[in-house]
Scaffold this active site. Sequence first.
Site, short mmCIF file in Angstrom:
data_model
loop_
_atom_site.label_atom_id
_atom_site.label_comp_id
_atom_site.label_asym_id
_atom_site.label_seq_id
_atom_site.Cartn_x
_atom_site.Cartn_y
_atom_site.Cartn_z
N ASN A 101 -2.13 16.98 -1.16
CA ASN A 101 -3.28 16.08 -1.18
C ASN A 101 -2.89 14.61 -1.34
O ASN A 101 -3.31 13.77 -0.54
CB ASN A 101 -4.25 16.47 -2.31
N GLU A 120 -0.07 13.19 -0.92
CA GLU A 120 0.80 12.77 0.18
C GLU A 120 -0.03 12.47 1.43
O GLU A 120 0.22 11.50 2.14
CB GLU A 120 1.84 13.86 0.46
N HIS A 163 -7.94 19.06 18.02
CA HIS A 163 -9.20 18.33 17.95
C HIS A 163 -9.06 16.90 17.44
O HIS A 163 -9.82 16.03 17.86
CB HIS A 163 -10.18 19.06 17.02
N ARG A 168 3.86 24.06 -3.08
CA ARG A 168 3.59 25.04 -4.14
C ARG A 168 2.46 25.99 -3.75
O ARG A 168 2.11 26.87 -4.52
CB ARG A 168 3.23 24.33 -5.44
#
Length: 157
Positions: free
Chosen positions: A74, A76, A103, A114
Amino acid sequence: MRVHIATDHAGMELSAHLVEHLAAQGYEMVDHGPREYDAEDDYPAFCIDAAEAVVADQADGVQALGIVLGGSGNGEQIAANKVKGVRAALAWNLETARLARDHNDANVVAVGGRQHSLEEATAIIEAFLAEPFSGAARHARRIGKIATYEQTGEIVR
């Protein structure tokens, strides 16, 4: 194709695996770090470096995509998306990876190291790298509206 990759400490094992695995498949891998494990590292600089390199390569006509990795992916993804011209997508399965390219013409994929086994994460990345943008008019129109906002601040309805 050139692939720029960056991670934080939580994605280092996956990053090292991907650099080796994807290079063996013929991708030109560019590792933006970090170079050594530090549980206190700050991922934004690594991810922004990789994202800037993708945009620069694409502007120069080089076929390039990016990969940013972390514990969840998230942060990153958020960091990469701050770079003008980047469309970074968080992929958590094969379908989200493919749709990000098909798309959204995403040029950077974020994956949580992780959240997946090494095999699952590798398959997600491979699906992203292999999928072309469809070029469908509706998708191009929507991407254009995002780009207009990014460039000018105007919201096209």
